[in-house]
Design a protein around this motif. Structure first.
Motif, mmCIF file in Angstrom:
data_model
loop_
_atom_site.group_PDB
_atom_site.id
_atom_site.type_symbol
_atom_site.label_atom_id
_atom_site.label_comp_id
_atom_site.label_asym_id
_atom_site.label_seq_id
_atom_site.Cartn_x
_atom_site.Cartn_y
_atom_site.Cartn_z
ATOM 1 N N PHE A 1 0.814 -1.209 0.000
ATOM 2 C CA PHE A 1 0.000 0.000 0.000
ATOM 3 C C PHE A 1 0.848 1.260 0.000
ATOM 4 O O PHE A 1 2.000 1.236 0.420
ATOM 5 N N ARG A 2 0.242 2.359 -0.459
ATOM 6 C CA ARG A 2 1.007 3.578 -0.601
ATOM 7 C C ARG A 2 0.360 4.758 0.099
ATOM 8 O O ARG A 2 0.745 5.898 -0.144
ATOM 9 N N SER A 3 -0.656 4.518 0.902
ATOM 10 C CA SER A 3 -1.151 5.627 1.703
ATOM 11 C C SER A 3 -1.000 5.241 3.168
ATOM 12 O O SER A 3 -0.997 4.070 3.516
ATOM 13 N N PHE A 4 -0.838 6.243 3.992
ATOM 14 C CA PHE A 4 -0.559 6.000 5.403
ATOM 15 C C PHE A 4 -1.706 5.238 6.052
ATOM 16 O O PHE A 4 -1.497 4.287 6.803
ATOM 17 N N ARG A 5 -2.929 5.626 5.710
ATOM 18 C CA ARG A 5 -4.083 4.984 6.307
ATOM 19 C C ARG A 5 -4.136 3.497 5.925
ATOM 20 O O ARG A 5 -4.300 2.629 6.780
#
Ligand SMILES: Nc1ncnc2c1ncn2[C@@H]1O[C@H](COP(=O)(O)OP(=O)(O)OP(=O)(O)O)[C@@H](O)[C@H]1O
Ligand SMILES: [Mg+2]
Lengths: 280, 236
Positions: free
Chosen positions: A222-226
């Motif tokens: 994944f590439r978003s913090f969330r």
């Protein structure tokens, strides 16, 4: 095999072990994301060695409740270590390494000098690699662990946005008026609590795995913090569950089995990332 | 009263003075350009204004209803964040952090404003993209959007165009100038680019020689060769 498991679930201690294991895995993975991104991957190691040393001292002092001594000492060490990350002359990783080996050495030394136990190396081994103690938890310990874990998760959700800001760019956060010191302190305290809890599960030497692996695996995909945070939490819980079940069925040590499962998950995620990358 | 007043400021690290006797003030709507050689203390000055480090001497005062936290900041480099998993949206939104106080979650209004600021930078289409996968210029825009989320009053920009190509550089300057002229945002910008001075209303030169005055005065002085360091190698 399902039957074997069913049989094991009759025992309360197995259920306790599962609950505690999952909760600890969840907490450590949530904070793991922040720690890995701040280049503090090894704080788990450092702190758990401090906790090991503290445990040795507590044993010598014949304290009735080890935790009352171990927890404050570990919290103190966490606060000191996270502070070194900022401006001091000794850089974070070196400071962690120094404190960690010192605590380990002193702890072992003291245990050797003063121990009353007949099976010293057995004691040391179980503190380092996790004992069967997770299978001998009392109901009280399970409750304590559950309450602390829920508190950690609640804190994490409440401060999620601040945590992101402080982790992504500490200077900017400070400049725009966020009380960075307060949050760093909070992180330090929470980590220390998790470490002390996790020592029961996987032992001092393997705690880093619980902190690093889920975050690293999630970051492959994944590439978003969330998304990374969520994935790391879920992954960690699944791995802990699997690990404990496998260890019960096949009689392997709990800690190392969980770590092995985490490792496998990491490899899977690497593979998934490669396939994903190949398509794009 | 001025928005920002620095008087008798000495900058440095651990008693090593880099720059002493700095006095200047910035009024609302000003566009101050800070110039000077590498290592003359420009970034240090900015960090001191932001309260990231203490001045060795002198004082910094905020006025005009500006509080210390209400500053947008565009750092010179965000070096550490090479592998940070974060979307453009998450980065820009984190600029709203300051005004939230103890409130844990972003309000709809703050999200709306972040969207507007990204749109201003021409980045709204990339909101879901991963920050680290963007080009340097795009990253710079995202950080500028974040800075805008943090303030409507005062922007501190540390070399906003370093590493950008000429076309994007011109665009960036146009953007900053528009923020200053149309939205009355006070700008304090560090630049190496002599061309940047033309957009500014005031110039602060630090280094071997201190200068503070209007951009007009600076240009005249520059054209007359009135700086010590310009007179035949006397400085080096
Ligand atoms: N953390 C630090 N500790 C000690 N000295 C520092 C530190 N950061 C910078 N310096 C020194 O302070 C001086 C000024 O640095 P500063 O970063 O403010 O320069 P600058 O004007 O921004 O340069 P540039 O144009 O390259 O960005 C330099 O001589 C540098 O070596
Ligand atoms: Mg600089």
């Amino acid at each position: 095999m399902i039957e074997t498991l069913g049989m094991y679930f009759q025992f309360p201690f197995v259920r306790y072990a599962l609950i505690v294991g999952v909760l600890i895995a969840l907490c450590s993975s949530l904070l793991g994301v922040t720690l890995v991104l701040r280049r503090f991957s090894f704080i788990g190691d450092g702190l758990s060695h401090v906790a090991f040393g503290a445990l040795a001292v507590a044993g010598i002092l014949n304290l009735t409740d080890d935790m009352l001594f171990v927890l404050p000492v570990t919290v103190l060490a966490a606060v000191l270590l996270l502070r070194t990350g900022q401006n001091t002359k000794i850089k974070g990783d070196a400071a962690i390494a120094m404190i960690s080996v010192s605590a380990l050495a002193i702890g072992y030394l003291l245990m050797n000098l003063f121990s009353t136990s007949t099976n010293l190396s057995g004691d040391v081994c179980s503190t380092l690699f996790g004992s069967t103690s997770i299978l001998t938890l009392t109901q009280g310990e399970v409750w304590l662990c559950a309450v602390l874990s829920i508190a950690v998760v609640a804190l994490f959700i409440l401060f999620y946005n601040k945590l992101f800001a402080v982790t992504f760019d500490e200077d900017f956060a400070r400049a725009s008026g966020t009380r960075v010191e307060a949050y760093n302190l909070l992180i330090a305290v929470v980590i220390a609590v998790i470490i002390v809890l996790a020592m029961n599960l996987v032992g001092s030497l393997l705690i880093s795995a619980l902190i690093i692996f889920p975050a690293m695996s999630a970051m492959r995909i994944f590439r978003s913090f969330r998304a990374v945070t969520l994935c790391s939490g879920v992954l960690s819980v699944v791995c802990a569950l699997l690990g404990i079940l496998i260890s019960i069925v096949s009689g392997t040590p709990v800690g190392s089995t969980i770590v092995a499962v985490n490792m496998a998950a990491f490899l899977l995620c690497c593979g998934a990332a490669r396939i994903q990358g190949g398509k794009a | 009263m001025a928005q920002l007043t620095c008087s008798g400021l000495s900058l440095g690290y651990e008693r090593r003075v880099i720059c002493a006797g700095l006095s200047f003030s910035v009024n609302e709507g000003d566009y101050l350009c800070i110039v000077g050689e590498n290592g003359s203390g420009k970034t240090t000055l900015m960090k001191t204004i932001l309260g990231l480090q203490k001045p060795l001497a002198g004082s910094i005062a905020f006025g005009d209803g500006l509080k210390a936290g209400e500053i947008g900041y565009l750092p010179q480099q965000t070096a550490a964040q090479k592998d940070f998993p974060a979307t453009v949206w998450e980065v820009a939104l984190s600029g709203c952090q300051a005004r939230m106080g103890r409130r844990p979650f972003y309000s709809r209004q703050e999200k709306e404003e972040t969207r507007r600021n990204l749109a201003r930078m021409g980045m709204e289409g990339l909101a879901g993209r991963c920050y680290r996968d963007l080009s340097g210029g795009q990253q710079q825009r995202v950080l500028l959007a974040r800075a805008l989320c943090a303030t409507r009053k005062l922007l501190l920009l540390d070399e906003p165009v370093s590493g950008l190509d000429p076309a994007v550089t011109a665009e960036m300057y146009a953007l900053i100038t528009r923020l200053n002229r149309e939205e009355k945002v006070t700008i304090i910008m560090i630049s190496h680019d002599p061309g940047a001075v033309q957009y500014a209303s005031h110039v602060l030169h630090i280094g071997r020689e201190l200068f503070f005055g209007t951009a007009q005065a600076y240009r005249e002085k520059w054209e007359n060769g009135d700086f010590d360091f310009m007179r035949g190698g006397s400085a080096l």
